[in-house]
Design a protein around this motif. Structure first.
Motif, short mmCIF file in Angstrom:
data_model
loop_
_atom_site.label_atom_id
_atom_site.label_comp_id
_atom_site.label_asym_id
_atom_site.label_seq_id
_atom_site.Cartn_x
_atom_site.Cartn_y
_atom_site.Cartn_z
N VAL A 141 2.72 6.07 -2.48
CA VAL A 141 3.82 6.99 -2.76
C VAL A 141 4.12 7.04 -4.25
O VAL A 141 4.39 8.10 -4.82
N GLY A 142 4.06 5.88 -4.90
CA GLY A 142 4.31 5.86 -6.34
C GLY A 142 3.28 6.65 -7.12
O GLY A 142 3.63 7.41 -8.04
N LEU A 143 2.00 6.50 -6.75
CA LEU A 143 0.95 7.26 -7.42
C LEU A 143 1.13 8.75 -7.18
O LEU A 143 1.00 9.56 -8.11
N ALA A 144 1.44 9.13 -5.93
CA ALA A 144 1.66 10.54 -5.64
C ALA A 144 2.84 11.09 -6.43
O ALA A 144 2.79 12.22 -6.94
N ALA A 145 3.92 10.30 -6.55
CA ALA A 145 5.10 10.77 -7.27
C ALA A 145 4.81 10.94 -8.75
O ALA A 145 5.20 11.95 -9.36
N VAL A 146 4.13 9.97 -9.36
CA VAL A 146 3.84 10.05 -10.80
C VAL A 146 2.92 11.24 -11.09
O VAL A 146 3.17 12.03 -12.01
N VAL A 147 1.85 11.37 -10.31
CA VAL A 147 0.90 12.45 -10.56
C VAL A 147 1.54 13.81 -10.29
O VAL A 147 1.33 14.77 -11.05
N THR A 148 2.34 13.91 -9.23
CA THR A 148 2.99 15.18 -8.92
C THR A 148 3.95 15.59 -10.02
O THR A 148 3.98 16.77 -10.44
N ALA A 149 4.74 14.64 -10.52
CA ALA A 149 5.68 14.97 -11.60
C ALA A 149 4.94 15.40 -12.85
O ALA A 149 5.30 16.40 -13.50
N ALA A 150 3.88 14.66 -13.21
CA ALA A 150 3.12 15.01 -14.41
C ALA A 150 2.44 16.36 -14.27
O ALA A 150 2.43 17.18 -15.20
N CYS A 151 1.86 16.63 -13.10
CA CYS A 151 1.18 17.91 -12.88
C CYS A 151 2.17 19.07 -12.89
O CYS A 151 1.85 20.17 -13.36
N THR A 152 3.37 18.84 -12.36
CA THR A 152 4.38 19.89 -12.35
C THR A 152 4.78 20.27 -13.77
O THR A 152 4.82 21.46 -14.13
N VAL A 153 5.07 19.28 -14.59
CA VAL A 153 5.45 19.56 -15.98
C VAL A 153 4.30 20.23 -16.72
O VAL A 153 4.49 21.27 -17.39
N LEU A 154 3.12 19.67 -16.60
CA LEU A 154 1.97 20.21 -17.32
C LEU A 154 1.58 21.59 -16.81
O LEU A 154 1.28 22.50 -17.61
N GLY A 155 1.57 21.77 -15.49
CA GLY A 155 1.17 23.06 -14.93
C GLY A 155 2.14 24.17 -15.25
O GLY A 155 1.73 25.28 -15.62
N VAL A 156 3.45 23.89 -15.13
CA VAL A 156 4.45 24.92 -15.42
C VAL A 156 4.43 25.28 -16.90
O VAL A 156 4.48 26.46 -17.28
N ALA A 157 4.36 24.27 -17.77
CA ALA A 157 4.33 24.54 -19.20
C ALA A 157 3.10 25.36 -19.60
O ALA A 157 3.20 26.33 -20.37
N LEU B 152 0.83 -1.21 0.00
CA LEU B 152 0.00 0.00 0.00
C LEU B 152 0.86 1.26 0.00
O LEU B 152 0.56 2.24 -0.70
N ALA B 153 1.93 1.24 0.80
CA ALA B 153 2.82 2.40 0.85
C ALA B 153 3.48 2.64 -0.49
O ALA B 153 3.58 3.78 -0.97
N LEU C 291 3.67 10.38 6.33
CA LEU C 291 4.00 10.83 4.98
C LEU C 291 3.76 12.33 4.83
O LEU C 291 4.54 13.03 4.17
N THR C 292 2.69 12.83 5.44
CA THR C 292 2.41 14.26 5.38
C THR C 292 3.51 15.07 6.05
O THR C 292 3.95 16.12 5.53
N THR C 293 3.99 14.60 7.20
CA THR C 293 5.05 15.29 7.91
C THR C 293 6.31 15.38 7.04
O THR C 293 6.97 16.43 6.97
N VAL C 294 6.65 14.29 6.38
CA VAL C 294 7.82 14.29 5.51
C VAL C 294 7.65 15.28 4.36
O VAL C 294 8.57 16.05 4.03
N LEU C 295 6.48 15.29 3.74
CA LEU C 295 6.24 16.20 2.63
C LEU C 295 6.30 17.66 3.07
O LEU C 295 6.87 18.51 2.37
N LEU D 176 -0.33 15.94 -1.63
CA LEU D 176 -1.24 15.72 -0.52
C LEU D 176 -2.63 15.35 -1.00
O LEU D 176 -3.33 14.56 -0.37
N TYR D 177 -3.06 15.94 -2.11
CA TYR D 177 -4.36 15.59 -2.66
C TYR D 177 -4.40 14.12 -3.05
O TYR D 177 -5.36 13.40 -2.75
N VAL D 178 -3.36 13.67 -3.73
CA VAL D 178 -3.33 12.28 -4.19
C VAL D 178 -3.32 11.32 -3.00
O VAL D 178 -4.01 10.29 -3.01
#
Length: 550
Positions: A45-61, A40-41, A216-220, A172-174
Motif C-alpha cells: 500500500v505504501g509503494l502504491a501510495a507513493v507512486v500514485t502521488a508522484a505520477c499524479t503530480v508529474l502527469g498533471v503538470a 507486506l500490506a 485492496l482492489t475492491t476498496v480502490l 492497480l498497476y503498482v
C-alpha cells in the motif's frame, strides 16, 4: 454475450476463491493473521501510495504544460511523455540496476514505477484538457482572475474524473507489478505470491495471499467510483468542447519547464536506451541470434494481435451496455470485470492452467489459452475504450436512422460504426501494447517451444546473459513505441498549436476595459453531456487498469 465476457473476466477470481476455500478457515487465518502479511500490506500500500502521488503530480503538470502553455517543442514533449508506456518495468529496473550500484529496495522501486507509470495519468489528463470547454475559463479571465488562479479554481475541478481515473490505473498497476519489484528486491504481495509458488511450492499459501489484493482492489474501485460520481458534472463532452483554448505564457519559467520535462524523459527513456545500446551489438552478434529474435518477435506480434482482437470482441457487449443502458445492472457488470485485475499474472496463469486441464483440455498448451488469458487480464482496458467510444455515438442517432427505414444492422454500420471506430482503435492499441509486455501469464501458458520477446528477455536476464537479452529488450521497446505514440496522438496532446487550435493569453491579468464579445454556439452542435467522464477524442476512459509487465 455480456455474460460470456463476464465469465472470462471472473474466471481467475472463481479459481482463487475455490482454491482458497479448500484450504479451510484455520489455514486462511494462519496465513493472513501474521506479522509478515501486515508488513507486506504496509509495503504494498505504501509503494502504491507513493507512486500514485508522484505520477499524479508529474502527469498533471506535464499534461498542462504541453497542452495549455507556450512550452517550447510541446509536441515533442507530449510524445516523450507517452513513450514510457513502451518500456516494461522489468527492462527499466534492469537498466537502472546495471547502471547504479546498490540500486534496490523500496525507493528504487518507487522511482522506476513512477517513471514507467506516469503516462497513465498524463494521457487521460491531457485528453481532458484538450476537450474541456474553455467557456468557464474565459469567463474567469474576463473577471480579472490570473491564469494560474483560473487553473486552480476552474480547470482543475473539470479534471477531477481524469485525475482519479489515472490515479486508479497507477495504483492497480503498482499492486499487480511483478517485474520491477522482483528485480529490485522489494517485498510486496506480488513478489511474495510468486516466491511462495515458485520456491516454496506452496500454491495454497500463494493464493490465500492473493485474496488480499482482491480486497485492496475492491476498496480502490469503490473510492474511484465515488470520485467519478462527484466529478461527473465538471466533465462536458461534445462538440462544444472544440473551441480554441488559451495558452498560458510561462515567461521566465518557459525554458526551466522545458529542462524539467527533458530531465524526466532522460530518466525514463535515456537510462534504458543507453544501457541497451551498450549491450545490443554483442547480443546481435551471437550465432543464430537474428533468427531467434525474428521468431520471438513474430510470436509476440501474433499472440498480442489475437489477444487484442478477442479482448475487444468480449468487451463490446459490456462497454455498450454500460454506455447505452446505464443503471445498477450495467454498473455492476462493468465493475465486476475489474475485480481480478490487481492479481499477479502468475495467479491469472494458474487459473487458466486449471481451466485448461480440468474444463477445456483441448485448449491446454495452445495459443488459444494464452489468448484467453490476455482477454481475462486486459478486458477492462477494452471495456473502457468501447464505453468511451459509444458516448461519441448517442443512441438517438441509430433511432433516427431506423425511423428513415434502415435496418438495425445497416443503421449501426452506417451511423454508429464510423463514430466509434477511432475509439475502438485506440483501445485495441492499448490492449496490444500491454499484451506485448505481459510476462508471468505468458511464461506459464505459452505452448512448449514457443517463446516471445518478453519470455526470451526474462530467460536471458535470469542467467545474467545481459548482452543476449539486450536485442529482445530493444525490439520489444521499439515495437511497443508505435501504439504508445498512437495513444498520445489520440489523447489530443499532439493537437494543433498556434493559430490553428490555441490563442495566446493576455500578457497581464487586468480585466478588459470592455465586455468580451459573446459567441453563440453553432446551431448544429449537439448539446454537451455532463454525465460522462472526460476521456479525450478517442482515448479509452481512464478507469481501467494496465496490465503490462506484471
Amino acid at each position: 454475450m455480456a455474460g460470456v465476457a463476464l465469465l472470462v473476466a471472473l474466471l481467475p477470481l472463481g479459481y482463487l476463491m475455490l482454491r482458497a476455500g479448500q484450504a479451510g478457515g484455520e489455514r486462511i487465518a494462519a496465513e493472513l493473521l501474521t506479522a509478515r502479511v501486515a508488513r507486506l500490506a504496509a509495503l504494498s500500500v505504501g509503494l502504491a501510495a507513493v507512486v500514485t502521488a508522484a505520477c499524479t503530480v508529474l502527469g498533471v503538470a506535464t499534461a498542462f504544460l504541453v497542452t495549455r502553455t507556450d512550452l517550447p517543442a510541446a509536441r515533442v514533449f507530449a510524445v516523450l511523455a507517452a513513450l514510457p508506456l513502451a518500456v516494461p518495468t522489468y527492462i527499466a529496473a534492469f537498466a537502472w540496476m546495471s547502471s547504479v550500484d546498490g540500486f534496490t529496495g523500496f525507493w528504487a522501486s518507487a522511482l522506476v514505477l513512477t517513471l514507467c507509470c506516469y503516462p497513465y495519468t498524463f494521457l487521460p489528463v491531457a485528453a481532458a484538457l484538450h476537450r474541456a470547454d474553455p467557456a468557464q475559463e474565459e469567463v474567469a479571465r474576463s473577471l480579472g482572475r490570473h491564469p494560474w488562479r483560473t487553473f486552480r479554481s476552474v480547470t482543475l475541478p473539470q479534471l477531477r474524473p481524469a485525475i482519479a481515473g489515472g490515479a486508479l490505473l497507477v495504483a492497480l498497476y503498482v499492486l499487480s507489478d511483478f517485474g520491477a519489484v522482483a528485480l529490485l528486491r522489494t517485498d510486496t504481495f506480488t513478489r511474495a505470491v510468486f516466491t511462495a509458488f515458485e520456491l516454496g511450492f506452496d500454491r495454497t499459501g500463494a493464493l490465500v495471499l492473493a485474496t488480499v489484493l482482491v480486497v485492496l482492489t475492491t476498496v480502490l474501485l469503490a473510492a474511484e467510483s465515488t470520485t467519478r460520481r462527484r466529478g461527473a458534472r465538471y466533465s462536458p463532452v461534445g462538440a462544444g468542447a472544440r473551441r480554441p483554448h488559451t495558452r498560458v505564457p510561462l515567461g521566465r519559467w518557459r525554458w526551466p519547464a522545458a529542462a524539467l520535462l527533458a530531465g524526466v524523459s532522460a530518466l525514463a527513456l535515456g537510462v534504458p536506451a543507453l544501457n541497451l545500446s551498450r549491450r545490443l551489438a554483442a547480443g546481435v552478434s551471437r550465432p543464430g541470434s537474428l533468427a531467434e529474435i525474428a521468431t520471438a518477435a513474430g510470436n509476440s506480434l501474433s499472440v498480442s494481435a489475437a489477444g487484442a482482437a478477442l479482448t475487444l470482441l468480449l468487451a463490446l457487449p459490456i462497454g455498450l451496455l454500460a454506455a447505452r443502458a446505464p443503471g445498477p445492472v450495467a454498473s455492476t457488470v462493468e465493475r465486476l470485470s475489474y475485480l481480478t485485475h490487481a492479481l499477479p499474472g502468475v495467479v491469472i496463469g494458474l487459473s487458466l492452467v486449471f481451466f485448461g486441464v480440468h474444463v477445456a483440455y483441448p485448449l491446454y498448451q495452445t495459443r488459444w489459452l494464452l489468448t484467453l488469458a490476455y482477454a481475462a487480464l486486459f478486458l477492462p482496458l477494452a471495456v473502457a475504450a468501447v464505453g468511451a467510444a459509444a458516448t461519441q455515438a448517442p443512441p438517438v442517432l441509430d433511432d433516427v436512422a431506423r425511423s428513415l427505414g434502415r435496418s438495425p444492422l445497416r443503421a449501426f454500420a452506417s451511423v454508429t460504426a464510423p463514430l466509434v471506430a477511432p475509439g475502438l482503435a485506440a483501445g485495441t492499441a492499448l490492449v496490444f501494447l500491454t499484451c506485448m509486455k505481459e510476462l508471468p501469464a505468458t511464461l506459464l501458458l505459452r505452448p512448449t517451444g514457443m517463446d516471445t520477446l518478453a519470455t526470451e528477455l526474462w530467460t536471458h536476464t535470469g542467467v545474467a546473459a545481459y548482452a543476449a537479452a539486450a536485442p529482445y529488450a530493444a525490439l520489444l521497446v521499439a515495437l511497443s513505441a508505435v501504439p504508445a505514440w498512437f495513444l498520445a496522438a489520440r489523447s489530443g496532446a499532439l493537437g494543433p498549436r498556434g493559430a490553428a487550435g490555441y490563442h495566446a493569453a493576455p500578457p497581464t491579468s487586468a480585466p478588459p476595459t470592455s465586455a468580451p464579445p459573446t459567441s453563440a454556439p453553432p446551431t448544429s452542435a449537439p448539446p454537451t453531456s455532463a454525465s460522462a467522464a472526460v476521456t479525450g477524442d478517442d482515448l479509452p476512459a481512464p478507469t481501467a487498469r494496465p496490465g503490462g509487465a506484471r
